[in-house]
Structure formats: C-alpha cells, structure tokens
Scaffold this active site. Structure first.
Site, PDB file in Angstrom:
ATOM      1  N   TYR A 229     -37.663 -44.751  20.492  1.00  0.00           N
ATOM      2  CA  TYR A 229     -36.796 -43.717  21.082  1.00  0.00           C
ATOM      3  C   TYR A 229     -37.151 -42.356  20.497  1.00  0.00           C
ATOM      4  O   TYR A 229     -37.322 -41.379  21.243  1.00  0.00           O
ATOM      5  CB  TYR A 229     -35.313 -44.037  20.831  1.00  0.00           C
ATOM      6  CG  TYR A 229     -34.357 -43.048  21.487  1.00  0.00           C
ATOM      7  CD1 TYR A 229     -34.268 -42.948  22.873  1.00  0.00           C
ATOM      8  CD2 TYR A 229     -33.562 -42.189  20.727  1.00  0.00           C
ATOM      9  CE1 TYR A 229     -33.416 -42.040  23.484  1.00  0.00           C
ATOM     10  CE2 TYR A 229     -32.692 -41.277  21.328  1.00  0.00           C
ATOM     11  CZ  TYR A 229     -32.619 -41.208  22.706  1.00  0.00           C
ATOM     12  OH  TYR A 229     -31.777 -40.302  23.315  1.00  0.00           O
ATOM     13  N   LYS A 233     -38.539 -38.999  22.611  1.00  0.00           N
ATOM     14  CA  LYS A 233     -37.817 -37.720  22.652  1.00  0.00           C
ATOM     15  C   LYS A 233     -38.655 -36.607  22.025  1.00  0.00           C
ATOM     16  O   LYS A 233     -38.633 -35.456  22.466  1.00  0.00           O
ATOM     17  CB  LYS A 233     -36.470 -37.870  21.944  1.00  0.00           C
ATOM     18  CG  LYS A 233     -35.474 -38.703  22.752  1.00  0.00           C
ATOM     19  CD  LYS A 233     -34.940 -37.898  23.924  1.00  0.00           C
ATOM     20  CE  LYS A 233     -34.760 -38.677  25.185  1.00  0.00           C
ATOM     21  NZ  LYS A 233     -34.271 -37.888  26.306  1.00  0.00           N
ATOM     22  N   THR A 266     -21.375 -41.311  26.217  1.00  0.00           N
ATOM     23  CA  THR A 266     -21.852 -41.825  27.516  1.00  0.00           C
ATOM     24  C   THR A 266     -22.296 -43.274  27.364  1.00  0.00           C
ATOM     25  O   THR A 266     -22.348 -43.808  26.259  1.00  0.00           O
ATOM     26  CB  THR A 266     -23.068 -41.017  28.043  1.00  0.00           C
ATOM     27  OG1 THR A 266     -24.175 -41.270  27.176  1.00  0.00           O
ATOM     28  CG2 THR A 266     -22.792 -39.541  28.122  1.00  0.00           C
TER      29      THR A 266
HETATM   30  N1  LIG Z   1     -25.473 -39.108  24.902  1.00  0.00           N
HETATM   31  C1  LIG Z   1     -25.990 -38.505  23.868  1.00  0.00           C
HETATM   32  O1  LIG Z   1     -25.381 -38.436  22.798  1.00  0.00           O
HETATM   33  C2  LIG Z   1     -27.342 -37.867  23.946  1.00  0.00           C
HETATM   34  C3  LIG Z   1     -27.812 -37.194  22.825  1.00  0.00           C
HETATM   35  C4  LIG Z   1     -29.069 -36.594  22.890  1.00  0.00           C
HETATM   36  C5  LIG Z   1     -29.803 -36.681  24.052  1.00  0.00           C
HETATM   37  N2  LIG Z   1     -29.329 -37.362  25.121  1.00  0.00           N
HETATM   38  C6  LIG Z   1     -30.160 -37.407  26.331  1.00  0.00           C
HETATM   39  O2  LIG Z   1     -29.419 -37.022  27.449  1.00  0.00           O
HETATM   40  C7  LIG Z   1     -29.987 -37.595  28.610  1.00  0.00           C
HETATM   41  C8  LIG Z   1     -28.876 -38.160  29.485  1.00  0.00           C
HETATM   42  O3  LIG Z   1     -28.259 -39.216  28.797  1.00  0.00           O
HETATM   43  P1  LIG Z   1     -26.753 -39.686  29.023  1.00  0.00           P
HETATM   44  O4  LIG Z   1     -26.127 -39.663  27.693  1.00  0.00           O
HETATM   45  O5  LIG Z   1     -26.152 -38.941  30.133  1.00  0.00           O
HETATM   46  O6  LIG Z   1     -27.034 -41.229  29.388  1.00  0.00           O
HETATM   47  P2  LIG Z   1     -26.466 -42.160  30.545  1.00  0.00           P
HETATM   48  O7  LIG Z   1     -25.051 -41.862  30.816  1.00  0.00           O
HETATM   49  O8  LIG Z   1     -26.859 -43.528  30.126  1.00  0.00           O
HETATM   50  O9  LIG Z   1     -27.320 -41.711  31.823  1.00  0.00           O
HETATM   51  C9  LIG Z   1     -28.673 -41.979  31.884  1.00  0.00           C
HETATM   52  C10 LIG Z   1     -29.220 -41.489  33.205  1.00  0.00           C
HETATM   53  O10 LIG Z   1     -30.623 -41.765  33.234  1.00  0.00           O
HETATM   54  C11 LIG Z   1     -30.946 -42.390  34.449  1.00  0.00           C
HETATM   55  N3  LIG Z   1     -32.041 -43.340  34.285  1.00  0.00           N
HETATM   56  C12 LIG Z   1     -32.188 -44.288  33.335  1.00  0.00           C
HETATM   57  N4  LIG Z   1     -33.303 -44.996  33.552  1.00  0.00           N
HETATM   58  C13 LIG Z   1     -33.872 -44.477  34.669  1.00  0.00           C
HETATM   59  C14 LIG Z   1     -35.039 -44.791  35.409  1.00  0.00           C
HETATM   60  N5  LIG Z   1     -35.874 -45.780  35.072  1.00  0.00           N
HETATM   61  N6  LIG Z   1     -35.312 -44.049  36.499  1.00  0.00           N
HETATM   62  C15 LIG Z   1     -34.499 -43.066  36.880  1.00  0.00           C
HETATM   63  N7  LIG Z   1     -33.391 -42.724  36.224  1.00  0.00           N
HETATM   64  C16 LIG Z   1     -33.073 -43.430  35.131  1.00  0.00           C
HETATM   65  C17 LIG Z   1     -29.692 -43.104  34.879  1.00  0.00           C
HETATM   66  O11 LIG Z   1     -29.728 -43.201  36.273  1.00  0.00           O
HETATM   67  P3  LIG Z   1     -29.327 -44.535  37.057  1.00  0.00           P
HETATM   68  O12 LIG Z   1     -28.120 -44.162  37.821  1.00  0.00           O
HETATM   69  O13 LIG Z   1     -30.491 -44.825  37.916  1.00  0.00           O
HETATM   70  O14 LIG Z   1     -29.063 -45.609  36.043  1.00  0.00           O
HETATM   71  C18 LIG Z   1     -28.601 -42.183  34.392  1.00  0.00           C
HETATM   72  O15 LIG Z   1     -28.284 -41.221  35.354  1.00  0.00           O
HETATM   73  C19 LIG Z   1     -30.982 -38.635  28.137  1.00  0.00           C
HETATM   74  O16 LIG Z   1     -32.269 -38.112  28.277  1.00  0.00           O
HETATM   75  C20 LIG Z   1     -30.646 -38.803  26.679  1.00  0.00           C
HETATM   76  O17 LIG Z   1     -31.753 -39.159  25.912  1.00  0.00           O
HETATM   77  C21 LIG Z   1     -28.101 -37.941  25.100  1.00  0.00           C
END
Ligand SMILES: NC(=O)c1ccc[n+]([C@@H]2O[C@H](COP(=O)([O-])OP(=O)(O)OC[C@H]3O[C@@H](n4cnc5c(N)ncnc54)[C@H](OP(=O)(O)O)[C@@H]3O)[C@@H](O)[C@H]2O)c1
Ligand SMILES: *[C@@H]1O[C@H](CO)[C@@H](O)[C@H](O)[C@H]1NC(C)=O
Ligand SMILES: *[C@@H]1O[C@H](CO)[C@@H](O)[C@H](O)[C@H]1NC(C)=O
Ligand SMILES: *[C@@H]1O[C@H](CO)[C@@H](O)[C@H](O)[C@H]1NC(C)=O
Length: 353
Positions: A229, A233, A266
């Site tokens: 991971y 990133k 999330t």
């Molecule tokens: N949450 C945190 O604390 C945090 C912290 C730092 C960075 N981030 C980053 O923020 C971003 C969004 O994360 P989130 O927290 O919103 O996560 P989330 O709620 O799990 O959402 C993930 C999203 O990615 C999409 N996705 C996953 N695999 C995919 C694939 N193979 N093809 C197309 N789409 C795909 C999902 O779409 P589907 O509807 O198709 O499943 C979903 O919309 C990520 O890049 C994550 O690394 C999050």
C-alpha cells in the site's frame, strides 16, 4: 519498579509470540514487516494530529466552474462521492468511473445538479477496461479540465491482475498512470495559460514509510501488504511530481498535484484489525468523507496553487512528504518502469498518437 518489570515481561512475551507465529519466515522479512507495522501506525497517528492541528485550514469556497469537465475515478462511495458532490455544485459536468455503474443510479437523483453526472464502467485492475473508459470519456468530451485520480484500495492478500500486476499497485498507481496517459491530450486541450487543466492524485500520508521495490515491483519475492500500500501511494506522489515537471518543460497548460485527504472514516478500512477493534474510534476521531473532500477541492480550484504545482497537499497546505519521493532519479526510474508495464515508449507518454 514493578511496573517496569511487568512492562518488560509483556514486551518480551509479545516479541516471543510474534516470532513464534512468524518462525517460518527469514529474519529480514520479520524485521521489515515489524518496521512497516510500527511506521504505518506512526504515519496514521501523525495524520490524525495533522488533521486536528490544521482543522481550521481545511475549508473551501467552491467557485462557479460552469461549462468545465471533470473526470473522477471511484466517485460513487467514500471520499470520491463527496468530491463529485462539490464538483457538481460548482456547476461542472462530471464523469465518474466505477466498477458497477448501475450502483450510481441513485447518486444523480440525490445530488444537486445530478443531471450533469455521467457514469461509465471502469476497473482499474484491467488495462483493457481503463482504455475502454478513456475512449468513452473522450467520445463525449474531447476537452477536459480536471482529472481526479481518487479510486483506491488498501491491504488485502497477494494477488495479481489479469495483466500480471500486484493489485494495490495496479488499482492505485498503474491504472491511473495509464488513464492519465490516455486523457492527457484532452487535458492539454482543456487547459489555457490563464487557467491550467489539473490532475489531482489522491495519495496518502501512508506513503511515508514506503519505498519503491524497483527490482521486484510486484513484490513476488516477499509480499507485505502494508509495504505494498505504501509503495502504491508513494508511486502516485512521485508520478504527480515527475509528470508535472515533464508537462512544464514541454510547455503544456496542465498542472499536477498530490493530495492526502486526511484520515477519513470510509469503507477503505473494512477488513482492518483497527476497524474490528475500535469502530467507535473511527466515528470519533476520523474526518467525515465531506471533510476529506475539501483538500481535494482545494487542489482542483485554488487560484494560488497555479504557481505551486507538483505540491503535496494536506489540509489545504503543503504537507510533509518523504525524501524518497523527492528524488528525481527515483521518479524517473519509476516513470520508465511504469511506461514499460503499460506497453508504451517513455517519449510517447501523454501524446496523442
Ligand atoms: N480514508 C482514508 O483515511 C484515506 C486516507 C488517505 C488516502 N485515502 C485515499 O483516498 C482515496 C479514496 O478512498 P476512500 O477512503 O474514499 O475509500 P472507499 O470508500 O473504499 O472508496 C474507494 C473507491 O475506489 C473505487 N475503486 C476501488 N477499486 C477500484 C477498481 N478496481 N476500479 C475502479 N474503482 C475502484 C471504489 O469504487 P467501486 O464503487 O467500484 O467499488 C470506490 O469508489 C483512495 O485513493 C485512498 O487511498 C484515504
Ligand atoms: C446541467 O444540466 C442542466 C439540465 O440538463 C443544464 O440546463 C445545465 O446547463 C447543465 N449544466 C452544465 C454545466 O452543463
Ligand atoms: C498520478 O498518479 C498516477 C499513478 O501514479 C500517475 O500516472 C499520474 O501521472 C499522476 N498524475 C499526475 C499527472 O499528477
Ligand atoms: C464495509 O463495512 C460496512 C459495515 O460493516 C458495510 O456496510 C459496507 O458495505 C462494507 N463495504 C465494502 C465495500 O465492503
């Protein structure tokens, strides 16, 4: 005194149990996994502190961006859905790419300006699907103004995609690398010298303990999902910097930014031990997805950023990124490996062929 002895006994026991559970592994792998586990907790705690210290900086007034086009990967859940809500509110036309487009139906009904949302199928774990998605987008919109590479996955078991790429690297980095390559011609058309087009990469403070495994980028020799991971990133952050410089040198009006959205409650945490043990702590201490979207909107719209492209942003100010990510030789090496993996010549990246 007795407290010290008790702590030492607990630590020794924990270490012994840890070693016992991992006794079939070489010591160097045990040590590396231990380092990643500890450093990743450190990065998480650092992220939480950053969110609290800068809580007042994390705000935005959305502009009017009518007649402009935005493309967002993974915009139907989590942070992405809130990013989309804001872009629609700013009067943009928004295209999202998700795996199951039918699940986004209610989205357009519940969002302000929902009629300006288009949904296409996208699976970032398949280069073929990325190509199909890009073709659909370009057919509808030959010029684009904002691309948000938001979709992502975290952790999970070792698996390779149909293209033979480790899944986290594929979803978070390589799928977006290919998509950026395919959409760059349209971004170059969308940008002007008064107002550049922007590519915003949603990365993470989890990049901090990471490095790129140049000799084994799919981590076949030894898979540590935490390290994978962090690598994925870190790769997004390095690509944003490298490609920003490339476009700048070539004189195109497209700028790139990398954003850490904060520690956000999330489904990304589904499957983690933390969520199983402390679900209440996530509600209490983590940002809501709407607050997580703010730094991303900042990177999409803030006028002062025009002069500061290539920036790593957290809570709407420059964040702390690791040294590895700033090394231009590492960036170039990653760029060349990534081009090879998607099967293009490095000189052709982002060109309309
Ligand atoms: N949450 C945190 O604390 C945090 C912290 C730092 C960075 N981030 C980053 O923020 C971003 C969004 O994360 P989130 O927290 O919103 O996560 P989330 O709620 O799990 O959402 C993930 C999203 O990615 C999409 N996705 C996953 N695999 C995919 C694939 N193979 N093809 C197309 N789409 C795909 C999902 O779409 P589907 O509807 O198709 O499943 C979903 O919309 C990520 O890049 C994550 O690394 C999050
Ligand atoms: C959004 O959709 C509405 C209704 O279809 C339309 O009137 C409006 O012009 C659209 N906005 C943009 C920015 O295209
Ligand atoms: C964002 O990251 C992807 C994947 O690492 C990379 O291909 C892309 O060029 C980066 N975007 C930019 C240009 O900021
Ligand atoms: C994550 O877990 C929550 C709560 O258990 C569940 O409602 C949700 O559907 C899960 N999401 C995914 C993507 O697995």
């Amino acid at each position: 005194m007795s407290v010290a002895i008790a702590s030492a006994a607990i630590l020794t026991t924990a270490a012994a149990v840890y070693w016992f559970l991992n006794r079939h592994k070489p010591v160097k792998h045990i040590l590396s996994e231990l380092r990643y586990t500890i450093d990743m907790q450190g990065a998480g705690v650092g992220g939480l502190i950053d969110d609290w210290v800068n809580i007042r900086r994390n705000k935005i007034v959305l502009p009017d961006a009518s007649r402009k086009i935005a493309v967002v990967t993974g915009g139907a859940r989590g942070i992405g859905a809130e990013v989309v809500r804001g872009l629609l509110k700013a009067n943009m036309n928004v295209v999202i790419g998700i795996r199951k487009p039918e699940l986004a139906q209610t989205l357009s009904e519940t969002m302000e300006n929902g009629q300006n949302l288009t949904v296409f199928q996208l699976d970032l774990q398949s280069l073929k699907s990325v190509k199909q998605f890009a073709e659909n987008v370009l057919k509808k919109y030959p010029a684009i103004h904002i691309l948000v590479n938001n979709a992502g996955i975290m952790f999970g078991d070792y698996k390779l995609t149909e293209d033979g790429i480790e899944t986290q690297l594929s979803t978070n980095h390589l799928g977006h690398f290919y998509l950026t390559h395919l959409l760059l011609p349209a971004l170059k058309k969308g940008g002007t010298f008064e107002e550049s087009a922007r590519v915003v990469n949603v990365t993470s403070c989890a990049h901090y303990p990471g490095k790129i495994y140049f000799d084994d980028i799919n981590m076949k020799e030894h898979y540590d999902t935490t390290a994978a991971y962090a690598q994925s990133k870190l790769a997004q952050l390095m690509s944003a910097r490298y490609i920003n410089r490339l476009l700048d040198q070539e004189g195109y009006p497209v700028k790139c930014y990398a954003v850490h959205p904060g520690i956000v409650d999330t489904d990304l945490f589904n499957g983690t031990l933390f969520r199983r043990l402390f679900p209440w702590a996530m509600k209490l201490f983590f940002k809501t997805p709407a607050k997580g979207a703010i730094s991303i909107h900042h990177a999409c719209f803030d006028k002062d950023l025009e002069k500061k492209s290539g920036l790593y942003i957290s809570n709407c100010i420059e964040g702390i990124s690791n040294r590895f990510s700033k090394n231009v030789e590492h960036q170039q090496r990653l760029f060349e490996i990534s081009c090879e993996l998607i099967g293009i010549d490095a000189n052709d990246f982002g060109k309309d062929l």
